[in-house]
Design an enzyme around this catalytic site. Structure first.
Site, PDB file in Angstrom:
ATOM      1  N   ASP A  98     -44.851 -21.065  53.819  1.00 28.67           N
ATOM      2  CA  ASP A  98     -45.277 -19.705  53.488  1.00 28.67           C
ATOM      3  C   ASP A  98     -46.773 -19.545  53.279  1.00 28.67           C
ATOM      4  O   ASP A  98     -47.227 -18.569  52.702  1.00 28.67           O
ATOM      5  CB  ASP A  98     -44.559 -19.287  52.194  1.00 28.67           C
ATOM      6  N   GLU A 120     -38.295 -24.249  56.896  1.00 31.01           N
ATOM      7  CA  GLU A 120     -38.177 -23.694  55.531  1.00 31.01           C
ATOM      8  C   GLU A 120     -38.168 -22.150  55.597  1.00 31.01           C
ATOM      9  O   GLU A 120     -38.927 -21.461  54.917  1.00 31.01           O
ATOM     10  CB  GLU A 120     -39.298 -24.197  54.627  1.00 31.01           C
ATOM     11  N   GLU A 134     -47.450 -15.329  49.452  1.00 32.10           N
ATOM     12  CA  GLU A 134     -46.440 -16.130  50.167  1.00 32.10           C
ATOM     13  C   GLU A 134     -45.177 -15.347  50.510  1.00 32.10           C
ATOM     14  O   GLU A 134     -44.565 -15.570  51.557  1.00 32.10           O
ATOM     15  CB  GLU A 134     -46.082 -17.373  49.346  1.00 32.10           C
ATOM     16  N   HIS A 211     -51.107 -23.655  40.203  1.00 32.29           N
ATOM     17  CA  HIS A 211     -52.209 -23.235  41.091  1.00 32.29           C
ATOM     18  C   HIS A 211     -52.013 -21.865  41.733  1.00 32.29           C
ATOM     19  O   HIS A 211     -52.893 -21.382  42.430  1.00 32.29           O
ATOM     20  CB  HIS A 211     -52.385 -24.256  42.227  1.00 32.29           C
ATOM     21  N   ARG A 213     -51.976 -18.261  43.156  1.00 41.46           N
ATOM     22  CA  ARG A 213     -53.017 -17.223  43.089  1.00 41.46           C
ATOM     23  C   ARG A 213     -52.713 -16.167  42.023  1.00 41.46           C
ATOM     24  O   ARG A 213     -53.583 -15.740  41.276  1.00 41.46           O
ATOM     25  CB  ARG A 213     -53.137 -16.522  44.453  1.00 41.46           C
ATOM     26  N   HIS A 244     -55.277 -29.121  40.711  1.00 36.48           N
ATOM     27  CA  HIS A 244     -55.542 -28.587  42.048  1.00 36.48           C
ATOM     28  C   HIS A 244     -57.057 -28.439  42.216  1.00 36.48           C
ATOM     29  O   HIS A 244     -57.768 -28.201  41.247  1.00 36.48           O
ATOM     30  CB  HIS A 244     -54.853 -27.210  42.134  1.00 36.48           C
TER      31      HIS A 244
END
Ligand code: UD1
Ligand code: UDP
Length: 384
Positions: A98, A120, A134, A211, A213, A244
């Site tokens: 994604d 996926e 995503e 991590h 967004r 990250h």
């Protein structure tokens, strides 16, 4: 024998981990010519995985910039991928998951009228901005893709509900479990010196990876604050946080957790170290997708730092709990598990809702079975 040319597009750490077992099998299949193209939306974190799984890309667009925007990733990837696809003319482009690379890869292939396989496929929260971007990347990929490799029956049902024809959907399991089966080893000795020094028999390890967004800023501050309180109240715990590379993650971590005597803040870990660390952890706190899928196989309870998840199978299996990003909720959920042995034992059961380790094998076979469709379908000659 007609050869199927398959071009896989990979941009970030999770795509590389999840494509690695599949790329190995595609390389071995006599009927397939496998080409790997990186957008390199990630750099160091991607290179770590390439080294571990000995992946050798034929193309590397090297697009990453510090604190890049979604537009930057999409535009640079699209431009670069167009040239590579025009040159290679694959029969099938494979994208995974994604990320914005995945979406740009599918779109670039569509512009060249090349068939797209989505590994996926079918994960959904039903909420446009969660996770951002995503959820929409996934929906767009499903609109474009010709072959949908759904990891679970739930994912297949999501696709059916959106009108994707059943003969184009294949339930395969998630390739992340294939990868996990090669990495976790009893008696493993960590490469990272800080992990080698950790006394896992005397300390309960809290593992953090965050991590997303939509969690940058205040939500992430709250998650880190909750963990700081847990460290203070449970003196036998130690936090390990492989941070990250995103500077926005590091700013929060530095402000909330740095300097705590039992907080070990590390660079992103090599996947061998990370998987073995997960296996020896007491609790995992994460907003990561891949980690939500891996932890149930290892029998380690996961506190999901998100309000909704597109991976509800682990929550349904009772091995993960959605805590959101509210400091009190995270603290209370975790404190209960750290205090109540029975509640902990109930969550720390092993479950494999995401696969049996043979997803890559199935996907490879399906691609070969689809040879007549892939080799002979008339799709035109591209957009130029
Ligand atoms: C991306 C994906 C996300 C996935 C995550 C996996 C998108 C929009 N997001 O998010 O779905 O869960 O990867 O980790 O596709 N950086 C480095 N070195 C690296 C990697 C990142 O320095 O190796 C820094 C850069 O400053 C970069 C920033 O992190 O600009 C953000 O990277 P980006 O790929 O845009 O977003 P992620 O949060 O990593
Ligand atoms: N991972 C890793 N090193 C780390 C943290 C995570 O190798 O320091 C692995 C983890 O085991 C999983 C994948 O990275 O396979 C998840 O990637 P990430 O959390 O970056 O992305 P997401 O899955 O959320 O898209």
């Amino acid at each position: 024998m007609d050869i199927i040319k398959v071009m896989s597009i990979v941009g970030t750490r999770p795509e590389a981990i999840k494509m690695a077992p599949l790329l190995r099998l595609l390389a071995q299949a006599e009927q397939v010519e496998s080409v790997l193209c990186l957008t390199a939306q990630h750099r160091e974190m991607l290179d770590q995985v390439l080294a571990l799984f000995a992946l050798h890309p034929q193309y590397d667009l090297d697009i990453m910039q510090p604190e890049q925007s979604l537009t930057h990733i999409t535009a640079r990837a699209l431009e670069g991928l167009e040239k590579v696809m025009c040159r290679e003319q694959p029969h099938l482009v494979l994208v995974q998951g994604d990320t914005t690379t995945t979406f740009a890869g599918a779109l670039a292939a569509f512009y060249q009228r090349i068939a797209v396989g989505h590994v996926e496929a079918g994960l959904r929260t039903g909420e446009k901005y969660a996770p951002f971007p995503e959820e929409i990347n996934r929906c767009l990929n499903s609109v474009i893709a010709d072959l949908h490799f759904a990891p679970t029956t739930l994912a297949r049902d999501n696709l059916l509900r959106e009108g994707i024809s059943p003969e184009r959907i294949f339930v395969t399991g998630n390739t992340v479990i294939d990868a996990l089966q090669t990495t976790v080893q009893p008696g493993y000795i960590f490469g990272n010196p800080a992990l080698r020094e950790l006394d896992f028999s005397a300390r309960r390890v809290l593992l953090l990876e965050t991590h997303r967004r939509e969690n940058l800023g205040e939500p992430m501050r709250q998650s880190c604050e909750a963990i700081r309180r847990l460290l203070d109240d449970f003196p036998d715990t130690v936090l390990v946080f492989p941070m990250h590379k995103n500077p926005a993650v590091r700013r929060v971590a530095a402000a909330r957790l740095e300097g705590h005597p039992r907080a070990v803040l590390l660079e992103p870990l090599d996947t061998l170290d990370f998987h073995n660390l997960m296996a020896r952890s007491c609790l995992i706190f994460t907003d990561s997708g891949g980690i939500q899928e891996e932890a149930p196989s290892l029998g380690v309870p996961v506190i999901v730092l998100r309000a909704v998840t597109e991976r509800p199978e682990a929550v349904d299996a009772g091995t993960a709990v959605l805590a959101g990003t509210d400091v009190d909720k995270i603290y209370e959920t975790a404190a209960r598990l750290l205090q109540d042995r029975a509640a902990y034992a109930q969550m720390a059961r092993t479950a494999n809702p995401y696969g049996d380790g043979r997803a890559s094998e199935r996907i490879t076979q399906i691609i070969m079975d689809q040879a007549p469709y892939l080799l002979h379908a008339k799709r035109g000659s591209g957009n130029r």
